[in-house]
Write a protein that holds these residues in place. Structure first.
Motif, PDB file in Angstrom:
ATOM      1  N   ASP A  44      37.680  31.099  28.135  1.00 32.86           N
ATOM      2  CA  ASP A  44      37.263  30.109  28.526  1.00 32.86           C
ATOM      3  C   ASP A  44      36.554  30.723  30.272  1.00 32.86           C
ATOM      4  OD1 ASP A  44      35.852  27.500  29.009  1.00 32.86           O
ATOM      5  OD2 ASP A  44      37.659  26.090  29.324  1.00 32.86           O
ATOM      6  N   ARG A  45      35.102  31.065  30.406  1.00 37.69           N
ATOM      7  CA  ARG A  45      34.884  31.614  31.952  1.00 37.69           C
ATOM      8  C   ARG A  45      34.114  30.111  32.145  1.00 37.69           C
ATOM      9  NH1 ARG A  45      34.531  35.497  28.956  1.00 37.69           N
ATOM     10  NH2 ARG A  45      34.838  37.827  29.002  1.00 37.69           N
ATOM     11  N   ALA A  46      33.793  29.687  31.517  1.00 39.08           N
ATOM     12  CA  ALA A  46      33.447  27.712  32.550  1.00 39.08           C
ATOM     13  C   ALA A  46      34.557  27.716  33.315  1.00 39.08           C
ATOM     14  CB  ALA A  46      32.984  27.150  31.444  1.00 39.08           C
ATOM     15  N   ALA A  47      36.155  27.497  33.530  1.00 37.07           N
ATOM     16  CA  ALA A  47      36.516  27.360  33.962  1.00 37.07           C
ATOM     17  C   ALA A  47      37.271  27.990  35.077  1.00 37.07           C
ATOM     18  CB  ALA A  47      37.987  26.793  32.890  1.00 37.07           C
ATOM     19  N   PHE A  48      37.023  29.014  34.752  1.00 36.50           N
ATOM     20  CA  PHE A  48      37.146  30.239  36.378  1.00 36.50           C
ATOM     21  C   PHE A  48      36.915  30.351  37.741  1.00 36.50           C
ATOM     22  CE2 PHE A  48      36.932  34.497  33.151  1.00 36.50           C
ATOM     23  CZ  PHE A  48      37.985  33.911  32.474  1.00 36.50           C
ATOM     24  N   VAL A  49      38.132  30.247  38.165  1.00 40.70           N
ATOM     25  CA  VAL A  49      37.324  29.958  39.871  1.00 40.70           C
ATOM     26  C   VAL A  49      35.897  31.223  40.091  1.00 40.70           C
ATOM     27  CG1 VAL A  49      38.662  32.256  40.416  1.00 40.70           C
ATOM     28  CG2 VAL A  49      38.073  30.947  41.959  1.00 40.70           C
TER      29      VAL A  49
END
Length: 232
Positions: A44-49
């Motif tokens: 879930d790259r949208a959740a990455f810092v």
């Protein structure tokens, strides 16, 4: 007599994978490959810092004893956080000594601090620092608290769990956390204000950030902060 430059971190990991292909049980190797591919495809790259996020109040445990308050570290200069898996992880035993040689000296010269972070309990995590004589801080992120906030924690898939248990132990026993959760390899550069200036998350644990981009990011932070002070 000239000496060739040390291979890049990317090349060292390619060599590790090639060694596994040549020596590892094919079924075990495939489980490893499948888990890494699953993480890359499903992350879930949208959740990455990401740059612009802010960290200040977080607390970590130094493997050599004591509590690390991120705010106190930031008061002394920029901070680079490197998240890794655990002390006996083969890939981590390549990456951390490499950062010791090729990243930490440059960061120190820039007035920045390097902190390597794993969820493993301090009394087990300290092993990797002692083994390699690491001069930078190694810290435990209890319960993956900071890792979860950064969106970088994953749970080992079913095949990986079955494979580990067949060896007579569980990941939770290795890390001391009692869970199958680990952080994805991640580098975060923080300015003194706690704002993320650079972040690189790798769902594939055989892909790690090279030192160059990290040093470039820290140099930019140092220049920016010096300009701000001069304008005050």
């Amino acid at each position: 007599m000239t000496h060739s430059a040390e291979p890049t971190l990317t090349q060292l990991f390619a060599d590790l994978h090639a060694h596994r292909v040549a020596t590892m049980d094919p079924a075990q190797l495939q489980i490893n490959i499948d888990q890494r591919r699953e993480l890359v495809e499903g992350a879930d790259r949208a959740a990455f810092v990401r740059p612009g996020d802010r960290l200040v109040g977080e607390v970590l445990q130094d493997v050599e004893g004591g509590t690390l308050h991120l705010g106190a570290l930031l008061a002394r200069g920029p901070v680079v956080l490197i998240f890794f898996r655990f002390a006996t992880c083969p890939a981590c035993n390549i990456a951390l000594p490499y950062y010791q040689r090729h990243l930490e000296p440059g960061l120190r010269a820039l007035g920045a601090q390097l902190v390597a972070v794993s969820p493993q309990v301090p009394e087990r995590l300290v092993e990797i620092k002692r083994r390699h004589g690491l001069t930078f801080t190694v810290a435990s992120d209890r319960d993956n608290a900071l890792g979860r906030r950064l969106g970088i924690v994953f749970t080992a898939n079913a095949a990986s769990q079955v494979s580990q248990l067949a060896k007579g132990t569980s990941l939770g026993e290795v890390t001391g956390t009692g869970t199958w959760d680990l952080p994805m390899p991640t580098v975060v550069v923080l300015g003194r204000d706690g704002v993320v200036r650079y972040a690189d998350v790798s769902p594939d644990w055989l892909v790690r950030t090279e030192p160059g981009p990290v040093l470039d990011a820290v140099r930019a932070v140092v220049v920016e902060e010096a300009a701000r002070r001069a304008a005050e």
